[in-house]
Write a protein that holds these residues in place. Structure first.
Motif, PDB file in Angstrom:
ATOM      1  N   LEU A 189       0.814  -1.214   0.000  1.00 33.21           N
ATOM      2  CA  LEU A 189       0.000   0.000   0.000  1.00 33.21           C
ATOM      3  C   LEU A 189       0.848   1.265   0.000  1.00 33.21           C
ATOM      4  O   LEU A 189       0.500   2.252  -0.660  1.00 33.21           O
ATOM      5  N   HIS A 190       1.937   1.281   0.754  1.00 32.82           N
ATOM      6  CA  HIS A 190       2.712   2.517   0.911  1.00 32.82           C
ATOM      7  C   HIS A 190       3.568   2.846  -0.304  1.00 32.82           C
ATOM      8  O   HIS A 190       4.077   3.961  -0.418  1.00 32.82           O
ATOM      9  N   ALA A 191       3.719   1.876  -1.225  1.00 32.96           N
ATOM     10  CA  ALA A 191       4.663   2.056  -2.323  1.00 32.96           C
ATOM     11  C   ALA A 191       3.998   2.272  -3.670  1.00 32.96           C
ATOM     12  O   ALA A 191       4.678   2.375  -4.684  1.00 32.96           O
ATOM     13  N   SER A 192       2.677   2.343  -3.707  1.00 32.15           N
ATOM     14  CA  SER A 192       1.966   2.377  -4.985  1.00 32.15           C
ATOM     15  C   SER A 192       0.892   3.457  -4.995  1.00 32.15           C
ATOM     16  O   SER A 192       0.384   3.864  -3.948  1.00 32.15           O
ATOM     17  N   ALA A 193       0.527   3.890  -6.185  1.00 35.76           N
ATOM     18  CA  ALA A 193      -0.559   4.865  -6.319  1.00 35.76           C
ATOM     19  C   ALA A 193      -1.881   4.251  -5.879  1.00 35.76           C
ATOM     20  O   ALA A 193      -2.683   4.901  -5.196  1.00 35.76           O
ATOM     21  N   THR A 194      -2.117   2.998  -6.276  1.00 36.17           N
ATOM     22  CA  THR A 194      -3.339   2.319  -5.844  1.00 36.17           C
ATOM     23  C   THR A 194      -3.381   2.199  -4.326  1.00 36.17           C
ATOM     24  O   THR A 194      -4.421   2.398  -3.695  1.00 36.17           O
ATOM     25  N   GLY A 195      -2.238   1.866  -3.738  1.00 40.38           N
ATOM     26  CA  GLY A 195      -2.179   1.678  -2.286  1.00 40.38           C
ATOM     27  C   GLY A 195      -2.330   2.967  -1.509  1.00 40.38           C
ATOM     28  O   GLY A 195      -3.023   3.018  -0.485  1.00 40.38           O
ATOM     29  N   LEU A 196      -1.687   4.028  -1.960  1.00 43.65           N
ATOM     30  CA  LEU A 196      -1.810   5.319  -1.268  1.00 43.65           C
ATOM     31  C   LEU A 196      -3.248   5.815  -1.313  1.00 43.65           C
ATOM     32  O   LEU A 196      -3.760   6.360  -0.328  1.00 43.65           O
ATOM     33  N   ALA A 197      -3.910   5.618  -2.455  1.00 46.38           N
ATOM     34  CA  ALA A 197      -5.315   6.002  -2.565  1.00 46.38           C
ATOM     35  C   ALA A 197      -6.172   5.156  -1.624  1.00 46.38           C
ATOM     36  O   ALA A 197      -7.101   5.659  -0.980  1.00 46.38           O
ATOM     37  N   PHE A 198      -5.853   3.869  -1.549  1.00 41.63           N
ATOM     38  CA  PHE A 198      -6.590   2.964  -0.658  1.00 41.63           C
ATOM     39  C   PHE A 198      -6.426   3.406   0.793  1.00 41.63           C
ATOM     40  O   PHE A 198      -7.409   3.476   1.552  1.00 41.63           O
ATOM     41  N   LEU A 199      -5.207   3.722   1.194  1.00 35.31           N
ATOM     42  CA  LEU A 199      -4.966   4.178   2.563  1.00 35.31           C
ATOM     43  C   LEU A 199      -5.720   5.471   2.856  1.00 35.31           C
ATOM     44  O   LEU A 199      -6.255   5.650   3.959  1.00 35.31           O
ATOM     45  N   ALA A 200      -5.774   6.365   1.876  1.00 35.26           N
ATOM     46  CA  ALA A 200      -6.442   7.654   2.093  1.00 35.26           C
ATOM     47  C   ALA A 200      -7.937   7.494   2.329  1.00 35.26           C
ATOM     48  O   ALA A 200      -8.575   8.379   2.910  1.00 35.26           O
ATOM     49  N   SER A 201      -8.509   6.368   1.884  1.00 36.62           N
ATOM     50  CA  SER A 201      -9.933   6.112   2.103  1.00 36.62           C
ATOM     51  C   SER A 201     -10.185   5.161   3.269  1.00 36.62           C
ATOM     52  O   SER A 201     -11.334   4.823   3.549  1.00 36.62           O
ATOM     53  N   SER A 202      -9.113   4.744   3.933  1.00 32.04           N
ATOM     54  CA  SER A 202      -9.231   3.775   5.025  1.00 32.04           C
ATOM     55  C   SER A 202      -9.496   4.466   6.357  1.00 32.04           C
ATOM     56  O   SER A 202      -9.309   5.681   6.503  1.00 32.04           O
ATOM     57  N   SER A 203      -9.885   3.674   7.336  1.00 36.44           N
ATOM     58  CA  SER A 203     -10.154   4.201   8.677  1.00 36.44           C
ATOM     59  C   SER A 203      -8.846   4.558   9.380  1.00 36.44           C
ATOM     60  O   SER A 203      -7.783   4.006   9.051  1.00 36.44           O
ATOM     61  N   PRO A 204      -8.894   5.456  10.366  1.00 37.37           N
ATOM     62  CA  PRO A 204      -7.691   5.788  11.136  1.00 37.37           C
ATOM     63  C   PRO A 204      -7.065   4.552  11.789  1.00 37.37           C
ATOM     64  O   PRO A 204      -5.839   4.451  11.878  1.00 37.37           O
ATOM     65  N   GLU A 205      -7.912   3.617  12.218  1.00 35.12           N
ATOM     66  CA  GLU A 205      -7.402   2.398  12.862  1.00 35.12           C
ATOM     67  C   GLU A 205      -6.623   1.547  11.866  1.00 35.12           C
ATOM     68  O   GLU A 205      -5.549   1.024  12.184  1.00 35.12           O
ATOM     69  N   PHE A 206      -7.138   1.407  10.658  1.00 35.73           N
ATOM     70  CA  PHE A 206      -6.450   0.624   9.631  1.00 35.73           C
ATOM     71  C   PHE A 206      -5.117   1.271   9.283  1.00 35.73           C
ATOM     72  O   PHE A 206      -4.080   0.582   9.162  1.00 35.73           O
ATOM     73  N   ILE A 207      -5.119   2.594   9.126  1.00 35.62           N
ATOM     74  CA  ILE A 207      -3.889   3.307   8.777  1.00 35.62           C
ATOM     75  C   ILE A 207      -2.839   3.137   9.869  1.00 35.62           C
ATOM     76  O   ILE A 207      -1.671   2.836   9.590  1.00 35.62           O
ATOM     77  N   SER A 208      -3.235   3.321  11.127  1.00 31.83           N
ATOM     78  CA  SER A 208      -2.290   3.192  12.239  1.00 31.83           C
ATOM     79  C   SER A 208      -1.703   1.787  12.308  1.00 31.83           C
ATOM     80  O   SER A 208      -0.506   1.603  12.531  1.00 31.83           O
ATOM     81  N   ASP A 209      -2.556   0.800  12.093  1.00 30.40           N
ATOM     82  CA  ASP A 209      -2.101  -0.589  12.115  1.00 30.40           C
ATOM     83  C   ASP A 209      -1.116  -0.844  10.990  1.00 30.40           C
ATOM     84  O   ASP A 209      -0.086  -1.504  11.177  1.00 30.40           O
ATOM     85  N   TYR A 210      -1.413  -0.300   9.811  1.00 34.14           N
ATOM     86  CA  TYR A 210      -0.516  -0.508   8.671  1.00 34.14           C
ATOM     87  C   TYR A 210       0.827   0.185   8.892  1.00 34.14           C
ATOM     88  O   TYR A 210       1.889  -0.401   8.633  1.00 34.14           O
ATOM     89  N   LEU A 211       0.787   1.409   9.384  1.00 38.11           N
ATOM     90  CA  LEU A 211       2.028   2.162   9.579  1.00 38.11           C
ATOM     91  C   LEU A 211       2.898   1.582  10.687  1.00 38.11           C
ATOM     92  O   LEU A 211       4.098   1.839  10.735  1.00 38.11           O
ATOM     93  N   ALA A 212       2.283   0.796  11.555  1.00 42.25           N
ATOM     94  CA  ALA A 212       3.059   0.163  12.628  1.00 42.25           C
ATOM     95  C   ALA A 212       3.875  -1.019  12.124  1.00 42.25           C
ATOM     96  O   ALA A 212       4.786  -1.500  12.805  1.00 42.25           O
ATOM     97  N   GLY A 213       3.570  -1.478  10.918  1.00 41.31           N
ATOM     98  CA  GLY A 213       4.292  -2.606  10.335  1.00 41.31           C
ATOM     99  C   GLY A 213       5.539  -2.152   9.605  1.00 41.31           C
ATOM    100  O   GLY A 213       5.932  -0.985   9.637  1.00 41.31           O
ATOM    101  N   LEU A 238       7.162   2.544  -6.675  1.00 45.84           N
ATOM    102  CA  LEU A 238       7.001   1.100  -6.813  1.00 45.84           C
ATOM    103  C   LEU A 238       7.977   0.514  -7.821  1.00 45.84           C
ATOM    104  O   LEU A 238       8.544  -0.547  -7.596  1.00 45.84           O
ATOM    105  N   THR A 239       8.168   1.232  -8.921  1.00 45.53           N
ATOM    106  CA  THR A 239       9.053   0.770  -9.988  1.00 45.53           C
ATOM    107  C   THR A 239       9.853   1.951 -10.515  1.00 45.53           C
ATOM    108  O   THR A 239       9.280   3.010 -10.793  1.00 45.53           O
ATOM    109  N   ASP A 240      11.155   1.791 -10.654  1.00 42.98           N
ATOM    110  CA  ASP A 240      11.989   2.854 -11.198  1.00 42.98           C
ATOM    111  C   ASP A 240      11.504   3.239 -12.596  1.00 42.98           C
ATOM    112  O   ASP A 240      11.232   2.385 -13.440  1.00 42.98           O
TER     113      ASP A 240
END
Length: 247
Positions: free
Chosen positions: A134-158, A193-195
């Motif tokens: 999620l953190h490395a892609s346009a699709t993933g960043l958009a997905f995170l931006a629409s996610s709940s604060p709890e989901f984002i915090s959990d993801y960023l903790a990884g 995501l890709t050079d």
């Protein structure tokens, strides 16, 4: 070895083959973290029941058969998702003339379930079935931006593994980026995501406002320049809105 462990090992080997094919025994053993003898037994069993095929060369290298594709396409939610989205993705591809990817959510990753290729010789390419961080892609960043604060915090903790030198791996910077995407309505990922590849994405949400996937427009950074970001961003944002309404 228990039956449960045998099944777990079989799926572990199958997933490693999918990512690395064609791949040999030694590479699979290292990737799966299993002894060669265990991997060899799994390979022979999966070959016997039609999931894997060996090369005719020595040393033997292994690849998936079409059985894996056949089973994968029976994931009915994703099939409905893809079929609903496809007409709108075709229009987006004609508008932008770049590669279009449709990704569906699977835990804390996205999986590419459709790709519409551009006619340009130089183009972006992600194989169907690719798992996207999620953190490395346009699709993933958009997905995170629409996610709940709890989901984002959990993801960023990884672990935020770098895919390129430009991948955002700092949690604070990633939070700022997510907020920018949320306010703007689309993401821009320049070579994270890709050079050499830049992508613009937007999330598809369900009736409850939860993200279920994303769409992106991807192409070489030489064509995907800041001059097209706003135009392509608006086009992607309109496309996901139409997909949401159709779903």
């Amino acid at each position: 070895m228990s039956a449960t462990n045998s099944v777990v090992n079989a799926f572990r080997v199958l997933e490693c083959v999918a990512k690395m094919q064609p791949v040999g025994l030694s590479e699979l053993s290292r990737a799966a973290g299993l002894p060669k003898s265990s991997v060899q037994r799994v390979l022979l069993t999966l070959h016997e029941i039609g999931w894997l095929r060996p090369s005719g060369s020595q040393p033997t290298r292994w690849s998936l058969t079409y059985r894996a594709f056949s089973v994968g396409t029976q994931a009915r939610d994703h099939q409905l998702f893809r079929e609903t989205a496809l007409p709108f993705l075709n229009e987006l591809q004609l508008t932008t003339t770049e590669t279009i990817h449709l990704a569906a959510a699977d835990g804390q990753e996205l999986v590419i379930i459709e790709r519409l290729d551009t006619a340009h010789r130089l183009r972006a390419f992600l194989p169907l079935g690719s798992r996207i961080p999620l953190h490395a892609s346009a699709t993933g960043l958009a997905f995170l931006a629409s996610s709940s604060p709890e989901f984002i915090s959990d993801y960023l903790a990884g672990r935020l593994a770098a895919q390129t030198d430009r991948t955002i791996t700092d949690p604070d910077v990633l939070r700022e980026t997510i907020e920018t995407v949320r306010l703007r309505g689309y993401s821009v990922n320049e070579e994270g995501l890709t050079d050499g590849i830049t992508a613009i994405g937007a999330a598809i949400v369900n009736a409850r406002g939860e993200p279920i996937g994303s769409v992106s427009v991807s192409g070489p950074s030489t064509r995907m320049t800041p001059e097209v970001f706003e135009t392509f961003g608006a086009a992607v944002r309109e496309t996901v809105g139409r997909i949401h309404a159709a779903l």
